[in-house]
Design a protein around this motif. Structure first.
Motif, short mmCIF file in Angstrom:
data_model
loop_
_atom_site.label_atom_id
_atom_site.label_comp_id
_atom_site.label_asym_id
_atom_site.label_seq_id
_atom_site.Cartn_x
_atom_site.Cartn_y
_atom_site.Cartn_z
N MET A 197 47.41 55.14 37.23
CA MET A 197 47.15 53.79 36.77
C MET A 197 45.92 53.22 37.47
SD MET A 197 50.83 51.87 36.33
CE MET A 197 51.07 51.64 38.06
N GLU A 198 45.27 52.26 36.81
CA GLU A 198 44.16 51.57 37.43
C GLU A 198 44.67 50.54 38.43
OE1 GLU A 198 41.31 49.73 34.82
OE2 GLU A 198 41.53 51.33 33.35
N LYS A 199 43.88 50.31 39.48
CA LYS A 199 44.24 49.26 40.43
C LYS A 199 44.05 47.90 39.77
CE LYS A 199 42.94 51.83 44.57
NZ LYS A 199 42.11 51.85 45.79
N PHE A 200 44.91 46.97 40.14
CA PHE A 200 44.83 45.62 39.59
C PHE A 200 44.96 44.63 40.74
CE2 PHE A 200 45.70 41.66 37.76
CZ PHE A 200 45.61 41.68 36.38
N THR A 201 43.94 43.84 40.97
CA THR A 201 44.04 42.77 41.97
C THR A 201 43.72 41.42 41.34
OG1 THR A 201 41.78 43.26 42.70
CG2 THR A 201 43.57 44.18 44.01
N LYS A 202 42.57 41.36 40.66
CA LYS A 202 42.16 40.11 40.01
C LYS A 202 41.49 40.43 38.69
CE LYS A 202 40.67 36.24 42.18
NZ LYS A 202 39.77 35.35 42.94
N LEU A 203 41.76 39.59 37.70
CA LEU A 203 41.14 39.74 36.38
C LEU A 203 40.69 38.37 35.90
CD1 LEU A 203 40.63 41.38 33.69
CD2 LEU A 203 42.93 40.69 33.02
N ILE A 204 39.46 38.30 35.42
CA ILE A 204 38.97 37.09 34.76
C ILE A 204 38.58 37.51 33.35
CG2 ILE A 204 37.27 35.23 34.73
CD1 ILE A 204 37.00 35.65 37.78
N SER A 205 39.25 36.92 32.36
CA SER A 205 39.03 37.34 30.98
C SER A 205 39.37 36.20 30.02
CB SER A 205 39.91 38.55 30.65
OG SER A 205 39.81 38.91 29.29
N THR A 206 38.89 36.36 28.81
CA THR A 206 39.35 35.50 27.72
C THR A 206 40.69 36.05 27.24
OG1 THR A 206 38.09 36.84 26.16
CG2 THR A 206 37.02 34.83 27.00
N ALA A 207 41.31 35.35 26.29
CA ALA A 207 42.64 35.76 25.81
C ALA A 207 42.75 35.63 24.31
CB ALA A 207 43.72 34.92 26.50
N VAL A 208 43.69 36.39 23.76
CA VAL A 208 44.05 36.27 22.35
C VAL A 208 45.34 35.47 22.27
CG1 VAL A 208 44.73 37.49 20.26
CG2 VAL A 208 43.03 38.51 21.78
N PRO A 209 45.36 34.38 21.51
CA PRO A 209 46.61 33.63 21.34
C PRO A 209 47.45 34.23 20.21
CG PRO A 209 44.84 32.46 20.23
CD PRO A 209 44.25 33.72 20.82
N LEU A 210 48.70 34.46 20.48
CA LEU A 210 49.63 34.98 19.47
C LEU A 210 50.92 34.16 19.57
CD1 LEU A 210 49.83 37.19 17.31
CD2 LEU A 210 50.81 38.70 19.04
N PRO A 211 50.87 32.91 19.07
CA PRO A 211 51.98 31.99 19.27
C PRO A 211 53.18 32.24 18.34
CG PRO A 211 50.26 30.92 18.01
CD PRO A 211 49.75 32.31 18.35
N ILE A 212 53.69 33.45 18.42
CA ILE A 212 54.85 33.85 17.61
C ILE A 212 56.00 34.14 18.57
CG2 ILE A 212 55.76 35.53 15.96
CD1 ILE A 212 52.80 36.06 15.14
#
Length: 196
Positions: free
Chosen positions: A1-16
């Motif tokens: 797996m990839e290491k994960f510490t911090k992520l800054i990103s846009t998002a996809v809204p899926l309000p279901i």
């Protein structure tokens, strides 16, 4: 797996609400045992029309959300069957985080085992987040795993994660990698216990 510490990103809204694992990856695609290719069929029956063309109205297909690494979904995400393939499909598509106000336990475990961070927030924060993304598709969201915080320009929230899974995600470990990282300690323990 990839290491994960911090992520800054846009998002996809899926309000279901109540998105189950069969909607995430339909059963007809579960024949393979290799993780490759599952991302191509994530939300297959929603992303594509019956003639096989992309449905331009489905959020993931909208150009303003292209490249987003965060999926923000409605309540009770990942309910239904226990198929691990649902997590494979989401990761295979390119998402690293899913935010919801509730996750099915089995989906949550499968996600964490496959490098996908499920973040549970309050219904109020989720509603505010979805509204913010829809108003501004370029809204950056910061995910800080070490401090267990999700933050935007207008609000921030803390989230819980199992301490063991947090260590694994930060270091990019699966369960075997974690054990191997403790090899020296295990050998030292065994040496102390040796009886001659």
């Amino acid at each position: 797996m990839e290491k994960f510490t911090k992520l800054i990103s846009t998002a996809v809204p899926l309000p279901i609400e109540n998105i189950d694992t069969d909607q995430i990856i339909p059963a007809r695609f579960l024949k393979a045992t290799d993780k490759k290719g599952f991302g191509d069929n994530v939300f297959r029956d929603w992303r594509f029309k019956k003639d096989g063309t992309l449905d331009a109205d489905f959020p993931i297909n909208k150009p303003q959300y292209a490249g987003a690494k965060i999926l923000v979904a409605g309540d009770n995400f990942g309910c239904g069957s226990s198929r691990e393939h649902a997590a494979w499909a989401i990761v295979g598509y390119g998402f690293k985080v899913v935010i919801s106000s509730f996750f099915a336990d089995i989906f949550k475990g499968n996600a964490l085992n496959n490098g996908l961070l499920p973040i549970q927030v309050t219904p109020e924060y989720l509603k505010e987040l979805l509204a913010g993304i829809e108003a501004n598709p370029e809204l950056p969201i910061t995910i800080d795993l070490e401090n267990q915080v999700v933050e935007t320009a207008f609000a921030k929230a803390e989230f819980e994660i199992d301490p063991y899974k947090k260590v694994c995600m930060i270091n990019g470990y699966d369960d075997i990698d974690f054990l191997l990282s403790k090899k020296a300690e295990i050998e030292a323990f065994e040496k102390e216990r040796m009886v001659f």
